[in-house]
Design an enzyme around this catalytic site. Structure first.
Site, short mmCIF file in Angstrom:
data_model
loop_
_atom_site.label_atom_id
_atom_site.label_comp_id
_atom_site.label_asym_id
_atom_site.label_seq_id
_atom_site.Cartn_x
_atom_site.Cartn_y
_atom_site.Cartn_z
N GLU A 193 0.82 -1.22 0.00
CA GLU A 193 0.00 0.00 0.00
C GLU A 193 0.85 1.27 0.00
O GLU A 193 0.46 2.27 -0.57
CB GLU A 193 -0.94 0.01 1.21
CG GLU A 193 -2.07 -1.01 1.13
CD GLU A 193 -1.71 -2.35 1.73
OE1 GLU A 193 -2.60 -3.23 1.80
OE2 GLU A 193 -0.53 -2.52 2.13
N PHE A 237 -12.12 -7.08 13.51
CA PHE A 237 -10.95 -7.51 12.75
C PHE A 237 -10.60 -6.47 11.68
O PHE A 237 -11.45 -6.03 10.93
CB PHE A 237 -11.24 -8.87 12.09
CG PHE A 237 -10.12 -9.37 11.23
CD1 PHE A 237 -8.90 -9.74 11.78
CD2 PHE A 237 -10.27 -9.45 9.85
CE1 PHE A 237 -7.86 -10.20 10.99
CE2 PHE A 237 -9.24 -9.90 9.04
CZ PHE A 237 -8.03 -10.28 9.62
N GLN A 238 -9.34 -6.08 11.65
CA GLN A 238 -8.81 -5.09 10.71
C GLN A 238 -9.56 -3.76 10.76
O GLN A 238 -9.76 -3.10 9.74
CB GLN A 238 -8.78 -5.65 9.28
CG GLN A 238 -7.75 -6.77 9.11
CD GLN A 238 -7.48 -7.11 7.66
OE1 GLN A 238 -8.32 -6.91 6.78
NE2 GLN A 238 -6.30 -7.64 7.39
N LYS A 290 -17.85 -1.35 4.57
CA LYS A 290 -18.14 -2.42 3.62
C LYS A 290 -19.63 -2.56 3.34
O LYS A 290 -20.03 -2.85 2.21
CB LYS A 290 -17.56 -3.74 4.13
CG LYS A 290 -17.68 -4.87 3.11
CD LYS A 290 -16.90 -6.10 3.53
CE LYS A 290 -16.98 -7.18 2.45
NZ LYS A 290 -16.17 -8.37 2.81
N MET A 302 23.69 9.78 3.22
CA MET A 302 23.54 11.11 3.81
C MET A 302 23.82 11.08 5.31
O MET A 302 24.42 12.01 5.85
CB MET A 302 22.14 11.66 3.54
CG MET A 302 21.95 13.10 3.98
SD MET A 302 23.07 14.26 3.14
CE MET A 302 22.18 14.55 1.61
#
Length: 674
Positions: free
Chosen positions: A134, A196-197, A246, A567
């Protein structure tokens, strides 16, 4: 000033204003205003010390109101394939994207977003690029947005999918990138139950988005998507997040495509058109200056022609921030290239000695200014910016103009007739000569070595082989600064980097997005895209090699491999007596820079690329470099060219953090003890 009395609109959640218990985490919130208080707004509207004329402000408000009452922008020839039949919320969402002209999205499916992906398969016009993470997808959407100037779109599932977007949202916020991120959410009845999630992504991202939504009523979907796109690209651009449960995605409804947007207060707060008295005051300041400098940034991306005309008319030296590279050609005689921490000596000298600093679409960030009290301390400051919060935030402007840079420069150019231009140029000529003398005294240079490939030489050669026409993306680190310094940028939107946030791993996925925008398919033009990356940064999103291979995107990667976090190593060399604190990335028992045995180069990026099906090659000898670059550019499909470079090389010039121009460093590398 009366705009300050207006209340900002709350986000609508299906008519509810607050939910019980833990649901308060997604309570309505105002559209983020970048820390603008009423007092600040009042000050910014008083441009040039004068209040904006009431009739002009009223006209701007009327235009805004007219805009909000119009139907949403509809892509050409769009037709509702479902007619008046009910369809799922996920299909309404995808159709809303189609109506905004979206043809490419970057999305990774999951349980709470799979309905959206199913709907995407039913879209006749939208193509999805399945990035392998993602974070990769949101960086790809950023890259797409940066090279096109349009709103990039990414989609993720709930929970970890949504939180993986957080870095990209913060990055887009810092760099003012127009972006709409859509996340799936658990069904409404489970919100606040630690399902969940489930993560409260609206709360998580509130401080790093321009605005965000939790859609609690399917009827709001068409309006919310229209508002999200308008918010993302109007005023100062930025990211907008839309969280869709959903069960909303699964619900059936007939959408009302003509419902107007409901963001009147936001629109009325957009910067009004530039006011003539304020622009006249700017011109008077220019006429009175002997040592003017034009300092422009990312806010000038859409003002290419106006900026170039203005620079030609007054003849002043021009310097760019990291985000502005290419709007004015970096190899133009008037260009001083980049200023700031790793800017040229002559650019920083010009700003230090200037009596008028004309700041256009910039925010005076710390990597440009260093010690604020010393920055442009001899200069009056003109600051033109569309975001009122930036004017006076870090440096007080003597001539503040809160308006669009493009419109402001257009008005200013009209006021500068030929005789005025000649008068200003004559007055500025000695100053130009002084700055040119400083350029000759302190030219940009790098070590001329035959035993190794120095990274600056590699980038300069890439510029020659691509004729300065490629779109360049980068990760973050030394390679990023060298790419900014040594590649010739002649057009806007050909330089794609993570500036404000400095997100490592940005280079490859942003190149993916840029190449998708210019892949030569479906009427899109074809452009060469090269990711100039470092080994540490590249490894953070190396999985996107799978995406560029599967989707047949001709992304080229020039990987400058020094086996270190370059760096940080440079700062260790300069300020920590070269003590290595977890900055070496190679084998501990055998360092390639000491053994010079190719078997000790770790990891093996050439074999790694080949495992993804991507062509690759390693080059170590200087005499082999040009041919290797040519092979990379001429090979169809994605390609990785690994260039081994010394880890002791430093990015110079360098002004240490918090220091001023007098502290600039121009010599040395990691072989010297400090």
């Amino acid at each position: 000033p009366e705009l300050c009395k207006m209340q900002l609109p709350a986000t609508r959640f299906g008519g509810k204003t607050r939910m019980e218990g833990r649901m308060a985490r997604v309570a309505p919130q105002p559209i983020r205003s970048r820390r603008v208080t009423c007092n600040v707004v009042k000050a910014k509207l008083a441009e040039g010390g004068r209040k904006a004329e009431q009739d002009q402000v009223q006209r701007a408000r009327e235009v805004a109101q007219a805009a909000v009452l119009k139907p949403t922008t509809v892509a050409k020839e769009w037709k509702d394939r479902y007619g008046k039949e009910p369809r799922k919320g996920s299909d309404i969402l995808v159709q809303a994207l189609e109506r905004q002209g979206v043809e490419q999205v970057f999305a990774y499916p999951g349980g709470a977003s799979m309905e959206i992906h199913q709907a995407l398969t039913r879209s006749p016009t939208i193509q999805n690029y399945l990035c392998r993470h993602e974070q990769g997808e949101i960086f790809a959407a950023e890259g797409w947005a940066k090279v096109t100037g349009k709103v990039g779109v990414c989609i993720a599932t709930s929970g970890p999918g949504a939180t993986n977007l957080v870095t990209g949202l913060a990055d887009a916020m810092m760099d003012s990138v127009p972006l709409v991120a859509i996340t799936g959410q658990v069904p409404r009845r489970f919100i606040g139950t630690d399902a969940f999630q489930e993560t409260p992504i609206v709360e998580v991202t509130r401080a790093i988005t321009k605005h965000n939504y939790l859609v609690m009523d399917i009827k709001d979907l068409p309006r919310v998507i229209a508002e999200a796109f308008y918010l993302a690209q109007s005023g100062r651009p930025g990211p907008v997040l839309v969280d869709v449960p959903k069960d909303i995605q699964q619900q059936l409804a007939v959408p009302d495509w003509d419902e107007p947007m409901s963001i009147n207060a936001y629109i009325s707060r957009l910067a009004p058109p530039p006011q003539l008295p304020a622009i006249q005051a700017v011109l008077a300041a220019i006429k009175g200056a002997a040592k003017p400098v034009i300092y422009y940034g990312g806010g000038c991306q859409e003002a290419r022609d106006e900026l170039r005309e203005f620079a030609r008319k007054i003849g002043a030296p021009v310097t760019s921030t990291l985000m502005g590279l290419g709007v004015f050609p970096t190899d133009d005689p008037q260009s001083l290239q980049m200023l700031g921490m790793h800017g040229t000596v002559y650019a920083n000298y010009a700003v230090d000695q200037a009596d008028l600093l004309i700041a256009l679409g910039v925010r005076f960030d710390d990597r440009v200014t260093g010690k604020l009290e010393s920055f442009a301390q001899r200069a009056n400051i003109v600051h033109i910016d569309i975001d009122a919060a930036e004017i006076g935030k870090n440096k007080i402007a003597n001539f503040p103009v809160c308006a669009d840079v493009k419109a402001s420069l257009h008005m200013l150019n009209k006021l500068i007739d030929d005789s005025t231009a000649k008068e200003i140029q004559a007055k500025v000529a000695p100053w130009r000569a002084e700055v040119e003398a400083k350029r000759k005294e302190f030219p940009m240079r790098y070590p001329d070595r035959d035993d190794v490939i120095v990274p600056q030489y590699a980038i300069e050669m890439l510029g020659e082989e691509t004729k300065g026409e490629a779109i360049i993306t980068t990760g973050v680190g030394q390679h990023q600064m060298w790419a900014a310094q040594w590649y010739p940028y002649r057009e806007p939107r050909h330089w794609v980097t993570s500036g404000g946030l400095g997100s490592m791993g940005f280079g490859l996925p942003s190149a993916l997005g840029a190449q998708a925008a210019f892949d030569g398919k479906n009427g899109r033009p074809k452009k060469v895209v090269v990711d100039i990356d470092g080994d540490g940064s590249f490894l953070m999103n190396v999985q996107e090699l799978a995406t560029v291979f599967i989707d047949k995107l001709d992304v080229k990667v020039m990987l400058l491999n020094n086996q270190h976090l370059g760096m940080v190593v440079q700062w260790e060399d300069r300020f920590y007596k070269a003590n290595r604190a977890h900055t070496y990335l190679g084998k501990r028992e055998s360092e390639w820079h000491e053994t010079m045995d190719e078997a000790d180069i770790y990891p093996n990026f050439v074999d790694m690329a080949k495992s993804f099906g991507v062509g690759s090659q390693r080059v170590i000898r200087k005499e082999d470099l040009r041919g290797a670059i040519r092979k990379m550019l001429d090979t169809p499909g994605p390609y990785l060219l690994e260039v081994m470079v010394p880890h002791i090389e430093h990015v110079l010039p360098m002004i240490p953090g918090g220091a001023s121009f007098k502290d600039i460093i121009t010599e040395g590398d990691g072989s010297v003890k400090y």
